[in-house]
Scaffold this active site. Structure first.
Site, PDB file in Angstrom:
ATOM      1  N   GLN A 167     -11.497   2.634   9.824  1.00 38.15           N
ATOM      2  CA  GLN A 167     -11.586   2.223   8.421  1.00 38.15           C
ATOM      3  C   GLN A 167     -12.005   0.763   8.272  1.00 38.15           C
ATOM      4  O   GLN A 167     -12.110   0.250   7.156  1.00 38.15           O
ATOM      5  CB  GLN A 167     -10.225   2.423   7.733  1.00 38.15           C
ATOM      6  CG  GLN A 167      -9.734   3.858   7.749  1.00 38.15           C
ATOM      7  CD  GLN A 167      -8.295   3.998   7.262  1.00 38.15           C
ATOM      8  OE1 GLN A 167      -7.640   3.027   6.920  1.00 38.15           O
ATOM      9  NE2 GLN A 167      -7.799   5.230   7.243  1.00 38.15           N
TER      10      GLN A 167
ATOM     11  N   HIS B 168      -5.842   1.295   7.934  1.00 36.57           N
ATOM     12  CA  HIS B 168      -4.937   0.550   7.053  1.00 36.57           C
ATOM     13  C   HIS B 168      -5.164  -0.957   7.101  1.00 36.57           C
ATOM     14  O   HIS B 168      -4.265  -1.732   7.430  1.00 36.57           O
ATOM     15  CB  HIS B 168      -3.478   0.876   7.398  1.00 36.57           C
ATOM     16  CG  HIS B 168      -3.125   2.312   7.166  1.00 36.57           C
ATOM     17  ND1 HIS B 168      -1.835   2.764   7.109  1.00 36.57           N
ATOM     18  CD2 HIS B 168      -3.896   3.414   6.961  1.00 36.57           C
ATOM     19  CE1 HIS B 168      -1.835   4.078   6.887  1.00 36.57           C
ATOM     20  NE2 HIS B 168      -3.088   4.486   6.812  1.00 36.57           N
TER      21      HIS B 168
ATOM     22  N   GLU C 267       0.633   5.451  -4.774  1.00 34.65           N
ATOM     23  CA  GLU C 267       1.370   4.769  -5.838  1.00 34.65           C
ATOM     24  C   GLU C 267       0.491   3.868  -6.689  1.00 34.65           C
ATOM     25  O   GLU C 267      -0.461   3.256  -6.204  1.00 34.65           O
ATOM     26  CB  GLU C 267       2.461   3.871  -5.219  1.00 34.65           C
ATOM     27  CG  GLU C 267       3.536   4.613  -4.456  1.00 34.65           C
ATOM     28  CD  GLU C 267       4.602   3.690  -3.882  1.00 34.65           C
ATOM     29  OE1 GLU C 267       4.446   2.441  -3.997  1.00 34.65           O
ATOM     30  OE2 GLU C 267       5.587   4.205  -3.333  1.00 34.65           O
TER      31      GLU C 267
ATOM     32  N   TYR D  29       8.011  -3.468  -2.359  1.00 29.36           N
ATOM     33  CA  TYR D  29       7.578  -2.153  -2.843  1.00 29.36           C
ATOM     34  C   TYR D  29       7.977  -1.016  -1.908  1.00 29.36           C
ATOM     35  O   TYR D  29       7.515   0.106  -2.057  1.00 29.36           O
ATOM     36  CB  TYR D  29       6.092  -2.212  -3.228  1.00 29.36           C
ATOM     37  CG  TYR D  29       5.966  -3.127  -4.430  1.00 29.36           C
ATOM     38  CD1 TYR D  29       6.109  -2.627  -5.704  1.00 29.36           C
ATOM     39  CD2 TYR D  29       5.880  -4.510  -4.259  1.00 29.36           C
ATOM     40  CE1 TYR D  29       6.131  -3.475  -6.806  1.00 29.36           C
ATOM     41  CE2 TYR D  29       5.907  -5.373  -5.360  1.00 29.36           C
ATOM     42  CZ  TYR D  29       6.030  -4.844  -6.627  1.00 29.36           C
ATOM     43  OH  TYR D  29       6.089  -5.679  -7.717  1.00 29.36           O
TER      44      TYR D  29
ATOM     45  N   TYR E 221       2.883  13.647   7.143  1.00 25.32           N
ATOM     46  CA  TYR E 221       1.674  14.458   7.129  1.00 25.32           C
ATOM     47  C   TYR E 221       1.887  15.823   7.774  1.00 25.32           C
ATOM     48  O   TYR E 221       1.392  16.832   7.316  1.00 25.32           O
ATOM     49  CB  TYR E 221       0.523  13.748   7.847  1.00 25.32           C
ATOM     50  CG  TYR E 221      -0.101  12.667   7.029  1.00 25.32           C
ATOM     51  CD1 TYR E 221      -1.032  12.972   6.037  1.00 25.32           C
ATOM     52  CD2 TYR E 221       0.226  11.339   7.221  1.00 25.32           C
ATOM     53  CE1 TYR E 221      -1.612  11.984   5.272  1.00 25.32           C
ATOM     54  CE2 TYR E 221      -0.355  10.334   6.462  1.00 25.32           C
ATOM     55  CZ  TYR E 221      -1.276  10.672   5.491  1.00 25.32           C
ATOM     56  OH  TYR E 221      -1.850   9.695   4.741  1.00 25.32           O
TER      57      TYR E 221
END
Lengths: 376, 376
Positions: free
Chosen positions: B94, B156, B249, B259, B270
């Site tokens: 990513q 991530h 979220e 958070y 998963y």
């Protein structure tokens, strides 16, 4: 819309019969549809159904399907025939011939229950009737229950059926777009009623002792509930209700509960997008377990009880008309903890979702050439 | 996936230029797409972008677009050229070249800020750099900030940027799939950092006075936040975070807020579909404003401030990768009261959503032949 049809295989109906050695006929529309935890083939059991509304599963492997336009169809081995003996219905707007459900003792008594709109276009009513199925026709058809107040608006008839373990029958009554009566216990409008198998009010209904209430009412403050299922394990009643824009709800129904419509709603006015109702919440009324966002336009509701789709066991499957999908809903401690979209955009507007007797999932599509599909 | 392309009109690029008398070039993919309250044309401004990640709007009507694979592209009048001077990036998984944002004083100083993955495949870091754009190249490029702890996992990275009115720059740092550090104030991992324009920690950051905390951290307990927007009217910070399955979220960020990830999460594992984290909620941690169900896989986040789409003013637009749609989100009193799906299934995976300088909405699609689209 009907992308999958191009992939249908001619002759699969017969092949399917031969291969499976059972009455599970149908045309494979798409094989191996992948989801998060399960894989299924999408099979069309029958097509050319005119706005089919509901399906019931006969012990011999056949199906009864209501067409909103007024016909009750018998489907078996891919053949569709019309069941005689169904009374005339007011097939206007969202109304017509609606739900169908077999008596729990159907194997012995042959009784078929169905809901429909009766009266005339000026004043029409949601009603419940039953008849005995024999030789491809309904006999001794009798109206068992009719909502007290009619209406001229051809929308919001509700009328989904579900049997409880105590032998009583639950039936939703829409608000007919008359907003106030849903809070009025003196009227069936906008409520869930609980009936005996003869369409009477059981003595233990929550408002049975009140002079100012209709004794059939089990819960109220509903708008147009077209999804209803009773968990056979513990009797929990799950109900989906059409809100105004943005206010579609999943509710867990308790006896005597007030679900708020139209005083309390999470939805918005269709035109102005202003909040609907006086408040979004009220301590005296019951909040939904979940508010569907974006709009689902909820139709049939099923609960997965069998182990055929093992990873889905205990999940709710909520059909969506406008959303053209099924939502698989995972609930824990009355909270929705996960959701997955199924069949989105594959077959169009979903009118009904049911778990069949062998644990397959059945789906009806709301089109003039709608179909009965099986996930297997 | 790209159904709309068949409807593209050859020559529309030039026609568009002539008709609009401005730099709003592009190929009309689909005209008059209807939504609840607005109608728009979908225009492809540029195609053949390799996994575009972010777009910035140049004062002359051109665009800067990052390609995750490492190139910074300049788009103007339908022509795409490569901007020189971008440092090498670790384009793996990513990671790669990620966000791009103009300094608020860009018109005078020409400064372009961008985020990227640096280091090597064994140990890579999310970093922030800036350079001065001149003659189609970045000059005096300097790294301003690098997260303290690297990782080998190629997922991530976070790294969305947003300027605040006080001239500070917010930047998300992903958890690199190292779950514990998101709760560790001694590490940037899994946080939102607030930086000066030189990449330093402002003295008024919430943990600036603590010896055991990284002074750059503004909020923490985040997983992989790729949507971030600051409301210019009141400074509210909206952030979307990738949860585990089912835990995506929308958060309203307060200075110093925790958070919850990975201790508290509404998501599921998963594989096992077991709850993630120790609890779904905790009084000491901040609940999200909304949990996206079904999975959205949230990417870019925009706030509609202009009156071009008047009915959408004040709404958030949240892009979805896996969900292949944009959600229009209506919020009142910190509660999501309405939601609508836009562009579902029309252009594929949505990587970024931005409001452009003239109030148009811009969208990037995450494909090897991705595109820059405009809703107008």
């Amino acid at each position: 819309m009907r992308i999958g049809m191009r992939r249908g295989r001619a002759g699969a109906l017969v092949a399917g019969l031969a291969l499976m050695g059972s009455a599970l006929a149908g045309e494979v529309i798409e094989e191996g549809i992948g989801t998060e935890y399960e894989q299924f083939d999408l099979v069309r059991v029958a097509g050319e159904l005119e706005h089919p509304w509901s399906v019931a599963f006969l012990p011999d492997g056949g199906y009864l399907v209501t067409e909103r336009t007024g016909a009750l169809k018998h489907v078996r081995d891919g053949e569709v025939t019309t069941v005689d003996g169904v009374p005339g219905v007011v097939a206007r707007g969202q109304g017509g011939l609606l739900d169908v459900s077999l008596h729990p003792g159907f194997a012995g008594n042959g009784l078929v229950y169905f809901t429909y709109v009766t009266g005339d276009s000026d004043q029409s009513y949601t009603a419940l009737a039953r008849g005995r199925l024999e030789d491809g026709a309904l006999h001794e058809v009798e109206e068992l229950f009719r909502q007290d107040r009619g209406g001229s608006n051809p929308g919001h008839f509700g009328s989904r059926l579900a049997w409880q373990a105590d032998g009583t029958l639950l039936m939703t009554i829409g608000d007919r777009r008359q907003e106030d009566p849903a809070q009025d216990l003196a009227s069936h409008t906008g409520s869930l009623v609980r009936l005996t198998e003869d369409g009477k009010a059981p003595a233990d209904n929550p408002f049975a002792d009140r002079d100012d209430a209709q004794p059939h009412i089990f819960a109220y403050g509903l708008r147009n509930s077209q999804g209803l299922v009773v968990d056979p394990a513990d009797g929990t009643i799950w109900l989906t209700d059409h809100g105004p824009r943005g206010g579609d709800e999943l509710n867990r129904i308790e006896a005597g509960g007030n679900y708020g419509w139209p005083v309390v709603s999470l939805g918005r006015d269709y035109r102005s997008e202003e909040p609907f109702g006086e408040a979004r919440r009220d301590a005296d009324m019951t909040d939904p377990v979940y508010e569907f966002l974006p709009t689902l336009a909820p139709s049939g509701l099923a609960l997965v009880t069998a182990d055929r789709f093992e990873a889905w066991q205990g999940n709710l499957l909520a059909g969506g008309l406008r959303a053209e999908r099924i939502l698989r809903i995972v609930i824990e401690d009355d909270e929705v903890v996960h959701m997955e979209e199924l069949l989105h955009g594959k077959i169009g507007r979903i009118r009904d979702v049911r778990e069949g007797p062998e644990g397959h999932v059945y789906v009806l599509t709301d089109h003039s050439d709608g179909g009965l599909y099986r996930l297997e």
